[in-house]
Design an enzyme around this catalytic site. Structure first.
Site, PDB file in Angstrom:
ATOM      1  N   GLY A   1      -6.505  10.140  -3.271  1.00 36.46           N
ATOM      2  CA  GLY A   1      -5.654   8.988  -3.509  1.00 36.46           C
ATOM      3  C   GLY A   1      -5.351   8.925  -4.979  1.00 36.46           C
TER       4      GLY A   1
ATOM      5  N   ASN B   1      -2.548  12.547   2.087  1.00 35.96           N
ATOM      6  CA  ASN B   1      -3.904  13.101   2.143  1.00 35.96           C
ATOM      7  C   ASN B   1      -4.089  13.698   3.534  1.00 35.96           C
ATOM      8  OD1 ASN B   1      -6.648  13.567   2.437  1.00 35.96           O
ATOM      9  ND2 ASN B   1      -7.280  11.708   1.361  1.00 35.96           N
TER      10      ASN B   1
ATOM     11  N   LEU C   1       0.822  -1.211   0.000  1.00 37.07           N
ATOM     12  CA  LEU C   1       0.000   0.000   0.000  1.00 37.07           C
ATOM     13  C   LEU C   1       0.856   1.260   0.000  1.00 37.07           C
ATOM     14  CD1 LEU C   1      -2.787  -1.034   2.532  1.00 37.07           C
ATOM     15  CD2 LEU C   1      -3.137  -0.485   0.120  1.00 37.07           C
ATOM     16  N   CYS C   2       1.933   1.236   0.762  1.00 36.40           N
ATOM     17  CA  CYS C   2       2.800   2.415   0.843  1.00 36.40           C
ATOM     18  C   CYS C   2       3.407   2.752  -0.515  1.00 36.40           C
ATOM     19  CB  CYS C   2       3.906   2.194   1.876  1.00 36.40           C
ATOM     20  SG  CYS C   2       3.337   2.390   3.577  1.00 36.40           S
TER      21      CYS C   2
ATOM     22  N   HIS D   1      -8.533  17.911  -4.925  1.00 39.83           N
ATOM     23  CA  HIS D   1      -8.117  17.253  -3.685  1.00 39.83           C
ATOM     24  C   HIS D   1      -7.634  15.846  -4.009  1.00 39.83           C
ATOM     25  CE1 HIS D   1      -8.073  15.629   0.370  1.00 39.83           C
ATOM     26  NE2 HIS D   1      -8.768  14.617  -0.094  1.00 39.83           N
TER      27      HIS D   1
ATOM     28  N   PHE E   1      -2.649   8.878   4.965  1.00 43.46           N
ATOM     29  CA  PHE E   1      -3.031  10.137   5.607  1.00 43.46           C
ATOM     30  C   PHE E   1      -1.898  10.781   6.403  1.00 43.46           C
ATOM     31  CE2 PHE E   1      -7.159   8.319   4.693  1.00 43.46           C
ATOM     32  CZ  PHE E   1      -7.887   9.436   4.311  1.00 43.46           C
TER      33      PHE E   1
ATOM     34  N   LEU F   1     -14.153   2.622   3.813  1.00 42.92           N
ATOM     35  CA  LEU F   1     -14.160   3.238   2.490  1.00 42.92           C
ATOM     36  C   LEU F   1     -14.553   2.198   1.465  1.00 42.92           C
ATOM     37  CD1 LEU F   1     -13.390   5.937   1.080  1.00 42.92           C
ATOM     38  CD2 LEU F   1     -11.145   4.932   0.659  1.00 42.92           C
TER      39      LEU F   1
ATOM     40  N   THR G   1       1.884   2.001  -3.522  1.00 46.23           N
ATOM     41  CA  THR G   1       0.830   2.391  -4.475  1.00 46.23           C
ATOM     42  C   THR G   1       0.234   3.765  -4.174  1.00 46.23           C
ATOM     43  OG1 THR G   1      -0.873   1.245  -3.176  1.00 46.23           O
ATOM     44  CG2 THR G   1       0.202  -0.008  -4.921  1.00 46.23           C
TER      45      THR G   1
ATOM     46  N   CYS H   1     -12.759  15.125   3.784  1.00 41.72           N
ATOM     47  CA  CYS H   1     -11.844  15.621   2.756  1.00 41.72           C
ATOM     48  C   CYS H   1     -12.376  16.804   1.960  1.00 41.72           C
ATOM     49  CB  CYS H   1     -11.471  14.478   1.815  1.00 41.72           C
ATOM     50  SG  CYS H   1     -10.413  13.220   2.583  1.00 41.72           S
TER      51      CYS H   1
END
Length: 390
Positions: free
Chosen positions: A314, A344, A67-68, A311, A223, A275, A70, A172
């Site tokens: 992602g 984010n 994840l870090c 914004h 985040f 999410l 992507t 957001c």
């Protein structure tokens, strides 16, 4: 300077390279930003998070590492630190009621960051704090009465009759909502100057990983914390103020039946987010019509004729928007840069994008006059503002 004609186009005089603001329209007069002291390079995050939460599950570590990569984030700032975890080890313990401890950390932290961002903004603005007539305070990271708006106004030394608006838990899209509210105040109160401040920390959502909560890992990888502030006012005093962006037209829209796609619940353990995987698709399906509503106000037709301040929720959202609207590769560069540098940061992030956009427009000698500021959040809610570079 430029003058607006009836069809929304502008021309410049030989006396200046700047465009004239539209009389009565709100403008952005200054931007400030602030961050906590702790800077975390993305390549260091996994080892630190796994260590701090005492996670021994190798599969979770491997997933977080993926994840870090992507997210495209390179660096982030956080309030969370070793000193905080040493003082409150229960924050990293599954199932422990810690909402009091989290708020004891978050409440003062968000005001401290908001204070620093506001002071930077006021310094750039160049006028005394006594000239601030209103304050709009945006945060999804504190809970108390009175709210951070009062503490910030007091610490800045604002007049005690300053008009205060507090916007809590918008997520957001809160920064663009704040701009819309500040725009309405500025345009309906002649001579007013509105300080809009946003401040966020991930303290409320920090917790050890759990396979039953997969989104916690997305949050850990994506985040960050920080604050931003902008000064908004109509009919700027050109001998004292330096407007650089006009807030020409603003709209908000929610998508019926999508309230569960972004879901946040407060509990004794902090705030839990879920999410939906269909969020990027929902945004992609509705963004074109939304943008055209904004563009129609200035008679604009081509997406690539605009500058874009989006914004960066992602990379997937940015990629979908870019593909759907057939944007040129560099159109979302400021959004991608903000995501890379800060992660984010919820409501703040749009202002980091706008700050980068200000730099880019200067480099291009303001070739692009019109642009859009966009943000998406719980609801699903769309916020949009038609911008005009000055």
């Amino acid at each position: 300077m430029s003058k607006i004609n009836t069809n929304g186009s502008s021309r410049r005089s030989s006396a200046s390279s700047k465009r004239l603001p539209t009389p009565g329209k709100a403008t952005v007069l200054a931007i400030g930003k602030a961050f906590p002291r702790q800077l975390i390079p993305q390549e260091c995050l996994v080892e630190g998070y796994i260590r701090d939460t005492k996670c021994e599950d190798v599969s979770i570590k491997e997933k977080l590492e993926r994840l870090c990569k992507t997210t495209t984030v390179k660096t982030r700032y956080t309030v969370m630190s070793k000193e905080i975890l040493d003082k409150y080890p229960e924050l990293a313990t599954e199932g422990t009621p810690t909402i009091k401890q989290r708020l004891d950390i978050a409440n003062p932290a968000v005001v401290e960051m908001a204070m620093e961002a506001s002071l930077a903004c006021i310094k750039e603005w160049g006028r005394p704090v006594e000239d601030i007539t209103h304050i709009v305070y945006v945060s999804s990271s504190e809970i108390r009465l009175p709210g951070g708006d009062l503490y910030l106004a007091s610490q800045l030394g604002l007049r005690n009759d300053v008009g205060r608006v507090m916007l809590y838990f918008l997520g957001c899209y809160g920064g663009v909502t704040g701009l819309r509210v500040a725009k309405d105040i500025a345009e309906n109160n002649p001579g007013s100057r509105v300080l809009l401040t946003t401040s966020e920390t991930t303290i409320l959502g920090f917790r050890p990983p759990n396979k039953a909560r997969p989104y916690d890992l997305v949050g850990a990888a994506l985040f960050g914390d920080g604050a931003a502030a902008v000064m908004v006012g109509a009919n700027p005093l050109m001998d004292k103020e330096s407007p650089f962006m006009e807030l020409n037209y603003a709209i908000q829209q929610f998508l019926p039946g999508t309230q569960n796609v972004i879901d946040g619940r407060l509990s004794e353990e902090g705030i839990n987010f879920k999410l939906g995987r269909d969020l990027p698709q929902k945004i992609e399906d509705n963004i074109e019509v939304f943008c055209k509503k904004l563009m129609a106000k200035a008679g604009l037709k081509e997406f690539n004729d605009l500058f874009w301040a989006v914004h960066p929720g992602g990379p997937a959202i940015l990629n979908r928007l870019e593909s759907n609207l057939k944007l040129e590769n560099n159109k979302l560069e400021c959004s991608r840069r903000a995501l890379m540098d800060y992660g984010n940061v919820s409501s703040n992030t749009i202002f980091y994008v706008m700050d980068y956009m200000r730099e880019e427009l200067k480099k291009k000698n303001d070739m692009e006059e019109w642009g859009l500021a966009l943000a998406f959040g719980p609801g699903i809610t769309f916020e949009g503002i038609l911008l005009r570079s000055l």
